[in-house]
Structures are given as C-alpha cells and as structure tokens.
Design an enzyme around this catalytic site. Structure first.
Site, PDB file in Angstrom:
ATOM      1  N   CYS A  82     -24.922   2.344 -33.309  1.00 15.55           N
ATOM      2  CA  CYS A  82     -24.563   3.684 -33.647  1.00 15.55           C
ATOM      3  C   CYS A  82     -25.872   3.913 -34.996  1.00 15.55           C
ATOM      4  O   CYS A  82     -25.943   3.381 -35.808  1.00 15.55           O
ATOM      5  CB  CYS A  82     -23.906   3.897 -34.901  1.00 15.55           C
ATOM      6  SG  CYS A  82     -24.003   5.709 -35.565  1.00 15.55           S
ATOM      7  N   CYS A  88     -23.905   5.279 -43.220  1.00 23.24           N
ATOM      8  CA  CYS A  88     -22.739   5.580 -43.453  1.00 23.24           C
ATOM      9  C   CYS A  88     -20.988   4.969 -44.051  1.00 23.24           C
ATOM     10  O   CYS A  88     -22.334   4.025 -43.537  1.00 23.24           O
ATOM     11  CB  CYS A  88     -22.227   6.222 -41.387  1.00 23.24           C
ATOM     12  SG  CYS A  88     -20.596   6.628 -41.719  1.00 23.24           S
ATOM     13  N   CYS A 188     -21.991   9.963 -33.543  1.00 21.36           N
ATOM     14  CA  CYS A 188     -21.161   8.918 -33.802  1.00 21.36           C
ATOM     15  C   CYS A 188     -20.239   8.169 -32.298  1.00 21.36           C
ATOM     16  O   CYS A 188     -20.072   8.551 -32.348  1.00 21.36           O
ATOM     17  CB  CYS A 188     -19.957   9.550 -34.630  1.00 21.36           C
ATOM     18  SG  CYS A 188     -18.083   8.549 -35.064  1.00 21.36           S
ATOM     19  N   GLN A 350      -1.074   6.716 -34.285  1.00 19.10           N
ATOM     20  CA  GLN A 350      -1.836   5.827 -34.507  1.00 19.10           C
ATOM     21  C   GLN A 350      -3.222   6.485 -34.651  1.00 19.10           C
ATOM     22  O   GLN A 350      -3.205   7.307 -33.529  1.00 19.10           O
ATOM     23  CB  GLN A 350      -1.609   4.884 -34.115  1.00 19.10           C
ATOM     24  CG  GLN A 350       0.162   3.806 -34.736  1.00 19.10           C
ATOM     25  CD  GLN A 350      -0.856   3.339 -35.938  1.00 19.10           C
ATOM     26  OE1 GLN A 350      -1.861   3.345 -37.051  1.00 19.10           O
ATOM     27  NE2 GLN A 350       0.811   2.647 -36.613  1.00 19.10           N
ATOM     28  N   TYR A 381      11.017   4.375 -41.439  1.00 13.66           N
ATOM     29  CA  TYR A 381       8.909   4.999 -42.235  1.00 13.66           C
ATOM     30  C   TYR A 381       9.078   5.507 -40.438  1.00 13.66           C
ATOM     31  O   TYR A 381       8.349   5.889 -39.725  1.00 13.66           O
ATOM     32  CB  TYR A 381       7.922   4.501 -42.300  1.00 13.66           C
ATOM     33  CG  TYR A 381       8.396   3.823 -43.737  1.00 13.66           C
ATOM     34  CD1 TYR A 381       7.963   4.539 -45.252  1.00 13.66           C
ATOM     35  CD2 TYR A 381       8.795   2.562 -44.428  1.00 13.66           C
ATOM     36  CE1 TYR A 381       8.406   3.837 -46.211  1.00 13.66           C
ATOM     37  CE2 TYR A 381       8.967   2.201 -45.145  1.00 13.66           C
ATOM     38  CZ  TYR A 381       8.945   2.581 -45.969  1.00 13.66           C
ATOM     39  OH  TYR A 381       8.368   2.360 -47.473  1.00 13.66           O
ATOM     40  N   GLU A 408      12.277   9.639 -42.444  1.00  9.68           N
ATOM     41  CA  GLU A 408      11.371   9.818 -42.915  1.00  9.68           C
ATOM     42  C   GLU A 408      11.224  10.910 -44.343  1.00  9.68           C
ATOM     43  O   GLU A 408      11.866  11.786 -43.939  1.00  9.68           O
ATOM     44  CB  GLU A 408      10.693  10.265 -41.441  1.00  9.68           C
ATOM     45  CG  GLU A 408       9.354  11.633 -41.901  1.00  9.68           C
ATOM     46  CD  GLU A 408       7.638  10.140 -42.044  1.00  9.68           C
ATOM     47  OE1 GLU A 408       7.196  10.532 -43.676  1.00  9.68           O
ATOM     48  OE2 GLU A 408       7.954   9.149 -42.031  1.00  9.68           O
ATOM     49  N   ASP A 458       7.328   0.928 -40.806  1.00  8.54           N
ATOM     50  CA  ASP A 458       6.139   1.249 -40.151  1.00  8.54           C
ATOM     51  C   ASP A 458       5.837   2.458 -41.600  1.00  8.54           C
ATOM     52  O   ASP A 458       5.422   2.988 -41.923  1.00  8.54           O
ATOM     53  CB  ASP A 458       5.773   2.158 -39.511  1.00  8.54           C
ATOM     54  CG  ASP A 458       4.438   2.387 -38.735  1.00  8.54           C
ATOM     55  OD1 ASP A 458       2.756   1.678 -39.227  1.00  8.54           O
ATOM     56  OD2 ASP A 458       4.075   3.257 -38.309  1.00  8.54           O
ATOM     57  N   CYS A 485      -1.470  -1.940 -41.635  1.00  2.61           N
ATOM     58  CA  CYS A 485      -2.381  -1.283 -41.218  1.00  2.61           C
ATOM     59  C   CYS A 485      -3.346  -2.020 -42.583  1.00  2.61           C
ATOM     60  O   CYS A 485      -4.480  -2.083 -42.502  1.00  2.61           O
ATOM     61  CB  CYS A 485      -2.699  -0.598 -41.690  1.00  2.61           C
ATOM     62  SG  CYS A 485      -2.412   1.156 -43.159  1.00  2.61           S
TER      63      CYS A 485
END
Length: 528
Positions: A82, A88, A188, A350, A381, A408, A458, A485
C-alpha cells in the site's frame, strides 16, 4: 550527531542515538534488540535489520527507541502493498514476507504462553503448535473498517501558493502511527474498492458543505504525554455543533439473491457527537449522496444502507449510542459455514470472513470429537449466535440431542441470535441476555440451565475477568474452549485456570494479515 556505542560502563540517556541489531518481534509488532544488557523495543523494525534508533523511553532493564535509519536490511523484507504504509497506522508488517509474518505470530503466541501464562517449554512442546492457519485472502479480506475524522491545518497552501480548500475541512481516513491525526486513505488494500469510493464521496460531501459555509469539525482527542492524561473538546450537547467522530463501512461477503440481480451488501454508519436537530439535514445529505451516486454506479447489484448515530461517551470507540436517522437496508446477512446469520450495525462479527469459516470449522471439529451425543454447551459471549448455532447444527446433523445455551450482554445481539436460530431451523438453542461476568454468580437464575460439558468463550480483547475465571473453576465443566484475539490477555486468563485445567490444544489463525494481531483457539481439559 552523537552515536553511543555499546559499552556497559556508558550511561544511556533519552535522545541518545544507538545502533541495534533486531533479533525478534514482540507483542504489538515491535522489533526487539539487546544493548548493554537491556532490552529495547523499536517500532517498525524487523528481525535481521541493523538500525540506528533514538532512545525515547528508559527504564532499569528496558527501553524504547524510534527507528531513524535502516543501516542493514533484513533478508525477509518485502515491498509494501500500500502507498500509505508507514504513515498510516493500519498495518505494521507489510514489509515483512508473509511466511515470516506467520512464523513470528507463532513465536509471539508461544512467548505469551510462557512469559505470562507460566507454561513450561515441555508443556508447550506437547501442544505441537503449527504455523498459523493462513488467511485465504491477503488483500481485500476485511468486511468492516472503522475510519476516523481529524482536523486539518487551515494554513496549508497548494503549489500555486493558494489556500488548499481540501485542507480547510476535516480529514477522513485511518489514524497515523503514534498519533490522533488522520492519514487520508485513497487506496487501502484491506477492504474493497467500494469502501474507497465511499471515502471519496464522503470527502466530496465535506468539501461541498464547507463551500456552502457550513462549519464542520472533528472530535479530537489530545493526549498529554507529560501528565499521562487525555483532553477532550468541551461541548454543550444541547446547543453545540456536531463533531465528526467515525465513519464505519461494513461489506459482508455474502451476496443476496434477488429476482433482479445478485446484490452486494454495504452499510455505512456516520458517528458524530450529539447535536442540535437543525443540523440533521446536513448529515442526511451525506447519506443521500452515497445512496444516489452508488445507485447510479452499481444499479440493482448493490443493497445499501446508511445510519447516522451519535456518541456522547468520550471513549474513542466506533460505535454509536443512539441512531438519529437511517434509511436503506439496515439488516445485513453473512454465511459462515452452513449457517446464515443476520446482524446489524451494533453486532460483533469477525472482520475476515474467509478465515472465520476456517476458525468455526476447527472449533466444531474439536468439540464434536470430544463430546458425547447428549452434550451440553454454554457459549458465554455468544453474540448473534455464530459459534453456538454452528455447534447446534453440527450436532443436529448427526441426530444428536445436544443442548446449546448462549449468553450475551447486548440485547440486539440476543434478538438476532434467536432470529438466526429460527431462520436456520435450529430448536436446540436457548439464548439469554445477560452479563456472563456477573450472571454465573446467580445460581438461581442458572438453575434452569443444564450443567455444561463444555464452556465456550469468545471474549473481547480485554479477555475475561478473574472473577469469571473463579466462577468457571467452581462450575468445573469437563472442557473449556476459548477463542481470543489478544494472546497476552488469553495467557493471563489461562494462568488463572491452570490450577484445575490442562491446556491440551492450541492453534493460531492469521485473521489480520500484514499486522501483528492474531487469533487463537485453545482447549482446556479438567484435571482428574
């Protein structure tokens, strides 16, 4: 320029220039080097490079330094994808070969398990951890991007010495590295050209409104490094002009089938601070501009929706608190595995659909191989039901009497989870709107739920609270399966569970190519 050479008798100082050999990458993507017995972290440095760096932070055993010059390149460097790379803040590893990105994500994951999770090398070896599962796409793989607004200098002139009108309005793009300023993004490689077109039209709208005499300003969050504090714009929401905060663009991969055409989906959300109602038409003009221009360019092949929401909370989160106006298609759909999911602008999904399918399949296979046909799974979750419904369908296909319970906090997500269960003809799921971190303490409330064989987690990037870990230890399911994550918080949480659980399986997924971020799936088994 004074360059300090390595000598353990030399006292280092802030702003000293030092030469460093980068040997590794750390959580967050920074290069790691050793100098005078200290560990230094250098942003944008790659393993194999010899760099000249300026010291910015000094502590007894570690320091941080700013990359000033690459003296010797790494053999694993590659050209960036990019043109915005460097300025960035969206990607930090574009100049690292992809196979090396996978290698270092594995190493970072292992480092977190050993350093934070306190797992031994022998325990890690038993996992037989492989390289991360590669993303099916390495360009245009994202289905959601969150862009920010920032103020621009009014004193900028163009090549003819005239004031540049484009610089007199707020900028929209991605935040620059180490800054709250914005880099205007035009090309991008993370999301499709449609998203770039939406940014272009948004800038046109900003220019048009400024030419009409409308004042448009961005919400600017200033950080005072000296006092370690943040400063925010002062605003009387009852009277003040709205401040632009975020522009969120969602593009699910699933194309809708209609009688006229196959339709791509797109939902744009403009987030501002609260404002006087007289300004509503100003922001409506952006939505109508996007709707009309994209209708001309895409015709029936695009299903488009626009939301204008407001956020008063100071936290820099790209999520509106209240919808002010909206039109077009506001409900999106995505297909993950064999499940079709509906969701809206508030829902968590996701961002890499292709890799998400691989992650879901791995999680399903893991659970199906372990659990009995009458298994009970709690998904704490559950969001819109992504994993819970995938498990439910997998067991249903095998004519098993599995029960799935999902929990949740977000009411809208629970609504969608229930609708998704109906739409996918799954009747073995129960969903509850509740906070997992407090609800597990309510034994009376959970008395109607059958005790689980497996608890699936999660959680957000921050991980799960220690109090929830303690509740899980008391609940003592046979298995705990977790998607994460952020390996640092995952390792912390695993350490809290080590007293009763053994880590038996771990796999890393490259959900976020060209960045240091990674996704992981781990399985814990209760000790005898």
């Amino acid at each position: 320029m004074n360059i300090t050479t390595e000598n353990k008798t030399t006292t280092l100082q802030i702003n000293d220039m030092i030469e460093l050999d980068i040997t590794a990458l750390a959580v967050g993507g920074r290069g790691v080097a050793r100098y005078n017995g200290m560990v230094f972290f250098v942003e944008q440095a790659l393993p194999g490079q010899k760099v000249l760096a300026k010291i910015t932070v000094l502590k007894p055993r570690m320091g941080e330094a700013e990359l000033m010059q690459v003296i010797k390149p790494s053999q694993h460097e590659s050209a960036p994808l990019c043109k915005h790379f460097g300025a960035c803040g969206g990607c930090d590893w574009q100049t690292l070969e992809y196979n090396q990105q996978l290698f270092w994500k594995k190493q970072i994951f292992i480092d977190c398990l050993t350093r934070i999770g306190k797992y031994t090398n022998q325990e890690i070896d038993k996992l037989n951890l492989q390289l991360p599962l590669a993303s099916p796409k390495r360009e245009f793989f994202r289905n959601k991007m969150e862009f920010a607004f920032s103020e621009a200098s009014n004193n900028t002139q163009n090549e003819q010495g005239e004031q540049d009108e484009k610089k007199s309005r707020p900028l929209v793009g991605l935040k620059q590295r180490f800054s709250h300023n914005v880099e205007e993004i035009t090309d991008c490689k993370l999301q499709t050209p449609l998203t770039m077109r939406i940014l272009e039209l948004t800038r046109e709208w900003l220019d048009e409104e400024v030419k009409k005499g409308h004042r448009l300003n961005a919400w600017v969050e200033n950080f005072d490094k000296k006092n370690n504090s943040k400063h925010y714009p002062k605003q009387d929401h009852a009277k003040a002009q709205a401040l632009l905060r975020h522009l969120v663009v969602r593009e699910p991969e699933l194309c809708l089938q209609t009688e006229q055409a196959e339709q791509k989906q797109c939902l744009v959300e403009l987030i501002t601070t609260p404002f006087h109602l007289r300004e509503a038409s100003l922001f409506k003009r952006l939505g109508l501009k996007l709707l009309n221009v994209l209708a001309q360019e895409y015709g029936d092949s695009l299903s488009f929706g626009f939301i204008h929401s407001v956020r008063a909370d100071k936290a820099s989160v790209a999520q509106g608190e209240k919808i002010v106006q909206s039109f077009g298609t506001l409900l999106l759909k995505e297909k993950l595995g064999d499940i079709t999911l509906q969701f809206d602008a508030r829902s968590f999904m996701q961002t890499n659909t292709g890799l998400s399918n691989l992650l879901i399949n791995k999680a399903k296979d893991l659970c199906l191989d372990l659990l009995p046909s009458s298994a009970v799974i709690w998904d704490l979750y559950c969001g819109v039901g992504t994993f819970a419904l995938s498990f439910a369908q997998a067991f249903q296909e095998k004519n098993c009497s599995c029960e799935i319970f999902g929990m949740e906090l977000a009411p809208a997500s629970i609504f969608h989870a229930k609708e998704n269960a109906k739409n996918n003809n799954l009747d073995n799921c129960t969903f509850l709107q509740a906070n997992a971190e407090t609800t597990l303490k309510n034994k009376k409330l959970l008395s109607s739920w059958t005790k689980p064989d497996l608890v699936f987690l999660d959680p957000p990037r921050t991980g799960i609270k220690e109090s929830l870990c303690q509740e899980l230890l008391q609940l003592a399911p046979q298995y705990i399966c977790c998607v994460s994550c952020y390996p640092a918080t995952l390792a912390r949480d695993l350490n809290h569970l080590k007293s009763k659980y053994t880590l038996v399986s771990a796999e890393v997924f490259d959900m976020f190519p060209h960045s240091s971020h990674l996704e992981s799936l781990v399985l814990l088994k209760r000790k005898i």
